[in-house]
Design an enzyme around this catalytic site. Structure first.
Site, mmCIF file in Angstrom:
data_model
loop_
_atom_site.group_PDB
_atom_site.id
_atom_site.type_symbol
_atom_site.label_atom_id
_atom_site.label_comp_id
_atom_site.label_asym_id
_atom_site.label_seq_id
_atom_site.Cartn_x
_atom_site.Cartn_y
_atom_site.Cartn_z
ATOM 1 N N GLY A 1 0.823 -1.214 0.000
ATOM 2 C CA GLY A 1 0.000 0.000 0.000
ATOM 3 C C GLY A 1 0.853 1.257 0.000
ATOM 4 O O GLY A 1 1.930 1.294 0.591
ATOM 5 N N GLY B 1 -1.058 4.579 -0.181
ATOM 6 C CA GLY B 1 -2.018 5.706 -0.089
ATOM 7 C C GLY B 1 -1.594 6.823 0.836
ATOM 8 O O GLY B 1 -1.540 7.982 0.437
ATOM 9 N N GLU B 2 -1.309 6.489 2.081
ATOM 10 C CA GLU B 2 -0.879 7.540 3.022
ATOM 11 C C GLU B 2 0.602 7.899 2.889
ATOM 12 O O GLU B 2 0.965 9.068 2.971
ATOM 13 C CB GLU B 2 -1.169 7.105 4.460
ATOM 14 C CG GLU B 2 -2.644 7.011 4.756
ATOM 15 C CD GLU B 2 -2.922 6.020 5.872
ATOM 16 O OE1 GLU B 2 -3.448 6.437 6.903
ATOM 17 O OE2 GLU B 2 -2.585 4.827 5.704
#
Lengths: 331, 285, 164
Positions: free
Chosen positions: A286, A288-289
């Protein structure tokens, strides 16, 4: 006078809920009447591209086109729980759930094909173009549609549901030791700014973003996430202020809560670093952040490099910068 | 307050008729970029709205022999797209281009910007340094006043409720030594309300002598202001870096006194120096 | 109540409306052009952008009566789902759409730009969309898309010119 400075910042970020919290995603795969494959997941699409990536993962396992996938999400009456669209966890967690469920589904599909083709075993069966065929004798084949029609007559459904749980351990409350997250995502961003020493105004004139992604499932969407993260990070660093006064938000509209426009951002040079993660779906992690985390520190470092002032409270407004320059800056 | 009537006018005569009839209840809708926000918040001052946005005779840029006339409904886009103004009245052009966003510039008007009377009105400082005149009409009479006499000390404007500002004019200058600058400081590079703006008009003669100078500021007082003390200091001196530095300090001192006690004072008294220096260096001309 | 006539996406309408109705409410609630989004309601975000007589405006900052006798284009007038405009194609191709809320306004700002300036620089493009806020994309893929759409439109323009 305008002075330029450069700054870099690195970050690492543990994705998922972490700290021993159960981080579970579930996916259901089903053969639909016309031979299409549906993926049901409780993953929410908010623009980050979850629907695209989960469809890509599913189609990759089965060797079919993304158009032959029907993705069903955001309907809790129809889908199993895949956790929140948060913690940068959907690609890794729900992606893994989709991959495992699709693999499980493929096994069942092969068992059905074995019966339909009159074979002794499902060994050596493969899928391509919505067909199941015997690799050693490709003329021996059937289609997803034929299987679906047979099942429909028999009033049966072919489906598989699997879950994936991310591995995390709780930190020791006494010592703070432990491995709260897995996996971690790494990045390094560099920016160049121009600081107006007379007004304190900052312009970001160059940005370079190197982002570890494990494996790039969809490079265009990764770039889009980096661009968006950079914009949010730049707003966070330079403009955005809720203005909390006695629990109320003072800057409660766009004329007061300032976010960057297209004229406030530089062209962003992006570098996608691939180092596949062994527990990720096809190696993906991931992002995203993580994509917004190094932006503010890189900008603040660049401001320091330009005019010698350390801004320790965000946003770094012209007021704060000018005041710092006047009191101790090196201009 | 609520809106009781909305009327549409197509000529100055029609506007004046309605204004006479409804008096203080009237609010004019030109570009609407401020009024629509007010209406939605119930903060409109008049309950009868006259939509004047289609009054063609007030939508024009006339480059005449002696004067330049801007219809009050000239939009910021109209100014930003005018090559003559870009070449010859650069400060005005820059100010128009700096307003809000393309959408706001397409609707917002010069007359609206003047009459709304925000201290941060972008087009007002360059019009102040051009010593612009306002052409005003009512059913009973017509008058012409200087823009610098428009904003009153008590916060009101020199315009009665039956009067219409229909155009703005200023002298067209043929002097090659004229420079007109504008600089604005906003919180970002678009959609930004001026925190400080400054416009400078100067005739620079031989040996860089400042033969004539007018300076105006925005967002440094109750309304955009002429900076007379600064003008007086600069007139007849030779323009050079040292003089600009000295003038910037004087400006800063002026702002410090004017904004004394306000939370914005410590910043604005410093930042005004940079904005003034950019305006008088005629950047982007 | 007052009567107004206007043309939206090539079709004439003759309507009786409340006097203080905003243009955005006319478009969305009366005429069903819900592709026009309301973001802030005060002209700061550009989500409600439509093209009025060739120029972009924030439809939340106009009374409907201001559009009397005029032509308006909303996102519904740009392309259809099975027949997209090159700008829309380009947005899809180049990953310009994330959450999508700003996109109708972005496409209309891009259309108004390319109608006037066939070969804009990236600075021109950024300027043209500077009244359209986007929280997701950082604008870059949107700028890429508009730049690529301009090339496609230029190419089509020169091809159709050759045919003549």
């Amino acid at each position: 006078m305008k002075k330029r400075g450069k700054g870099i910042a690195v970050s690492f970020y543990g994705t998922g809920y972490g700290n021993g919290f159960p981080d579970v995603s579930t996916a259901t795969i089903r053969l639909e009447d016309e031979g299409k494959i549906s993926i049901s997941v409780g993953a929410t699409e908010v623009g980050q591209g979850a629907k695209t990536v989960l469809s890509q993962i599913g189609s990759e396992v089965l060797g079919i086109e993304i158009e032959d996938i029907v993705l069903i999400n955001e309907d809790t009456s129809k889908t199993p729980d895949s956790g929140t669209a948060a913690a940068s966890r959907q690609t890794y967690n729900t992606g893994n759930a989709v991959k495992i469920a699709m693999e499980s589904f493929r096994k069942k599909l092969f068992e059905e094909s074995k019966e339909l083709l009159g074979l002794n075993t499902s060994i050596g069966l493969e899928t391509k173009n919505k067909e199941v065929y015997l690799k050693m004798f490709p003329q021996k084949k059937t289609t997803f549609k034929e299987i679906a029609q047979k099942l429909k007559k028999q009033k049966r459904r072919l489906e598989a549901t699997e879950s994936f749980t991310a591995q995390t351990t709780e930190m020791d409350p006494e010592t703070g030791q432990g491995a709260p997250y897995w996996p971690y995502t790494f990045n390094c961003y560099g920016v160049e700014v121009e600081v107006d020493t007379e007004t304190g105004k900052v312009d970001i004139i160059r940005a370079l973003c190197a982002q570890d992604v494990g494996r790039a499932m969809n490079p265009t969407m990764i770039e889009g996430q980096i661009d968006g993260g950079f914009a949010m990070g730049a707003g966070y660093a330079l403009f955005e202020d809720l203005g909390l006064k006695e629990g109320r938000i003072k800057n409660n509209k766009f004329s007061k809560y300032i976010i960057p426009t297209a004229l406030d951002l530089p062209e962003i040079e992006k570098f996608i670093i691939e180092d596949p993660e062994s527990t990720g779906p096809f190696g993906a992690k991931g992002i995203g952040e993580p994509v917004m985390i190094p932006v503010a520190p890189a900008i603040l470092n660049a401001i320091y490099n330009a005019v010698g002032v350390r801004i320790l409270e965000l946003p770094a407004t012209p007021e704060k910068i000018l005041q710092a320059i006047k009191s101790y800056g090196k201009v | 307050m609520g809106v009781t009537r909305v009327l549409k006018a197509y000529s100055i005569e029609e506007i004046l008729d309605v204004m006479e009839k409804y008096g203080e209840k009237v609010e004019l809708l030109a570009g609407g970029t401020d009024l629509l926000v007010d209406i939605r918040a119930g903060k409109n001052k008049g309950s009868v709205i006259i939509d004047i946005s289609d009054v063609k005779e007030m939508k024009k840029i006339e480059i005449g022999e002696d004067d330049i006339v801007l219809g009050a409904l000239t939009t910021f886009t109209d100014i930003a797209e005018n090559d003559y103004l870009k070449e010859n009245v650069t400060g005005l052009w820059k100010a128009a281009k700096s307003v809000g966003s393309p959408q706001i510039r397409n609707m917002g008007t010069v007359g609206g910007n003047i009459c709304n009377g925000s201290p941060a009105a972008d087009i007002v400082p360059p019009l102040l340094v051009l010593d612009a005149k306002l052409n005003i009409k009512s059913r009973s009479k017509q008058r012409k006043i200087k823009l610098k006499e428009f904003y009153m000390e008590n916060g009101s404007r020199n315009l009665r409720s039956d009067e219409l500002l229909y155009s703005i004019s200023f002298t067209k200058s043929r002097d090659k030594n004229i420079r007109i600058g504008f600089e604005k400081l906003g919180l970002r590079n678009a959609l930004a309300i001026s925190r400080i703006s400054c416009s400078v008009y100067a005739i620079i003669g031989e040996n860089n002598r400042i033969e004539n100078i007018r300076i105006a500021s925005g967002a440094l007082g109750k309304y955009p202001l002429r900076e007379y003390a600064l003008e007086k200091f600069l007139k007849d001196k030779n323009l050079n870096d040292g003089l600009i530095e000295e003038a910037a300090e004087i400006f800063s001192h002026e702002v410090k006194q004017r904004l004394s006690g306000r939370s914005s004072c410590p910043y604005k008294k410093e930042a005004v120096k940079g904005i003034f220096k950019k305006a008088i260096s005629f950047e982007g001309e | 109540m007052i009567n107004i006539k206007l043309n939206v996406n090539g079709k004439d309408y003759d309507l009786e409306i409340e006097e203080d109705l905003r243009l955005i409410d006319l478009l969305r609630d009366r005429l069903g052009f819900t592709g026009t989004k309301e973001g802030c309601g005060e002209g700061e975000c550009g989500a409600c952008t439509v093209i009025l007589e060739g120029k972009t405006v924030n439809s939340c900052l106009l009374l409907a009566i201001q559009a009397h006798g005029k032509e308006i284009t909303t996102i519904e007038g740009i392309g259809k789902e099975d027949d997209l405009h090159p700008i829309q194609e380009s947005f899809l191709e180049n990953g310009a759409v994330q959450c999508g809320y700003c996109i109708p306004g972005m496409v209309l700002s891009a259309k108004a730009l390319l109608d006037k300036n066939k070969n804009p620089t990236r600075k021109d493009i950024r300027e043209a969309i500077s009244g359209n806020l986007c929280r997701c994309t950082g604008y870059e893929k949107i700028v890429d898309s508009i730049e690529k759409a301009s090339k496609i439109l230029q190419q089509r323009g020169s091809e159709s010119h050759e045919q003549l």
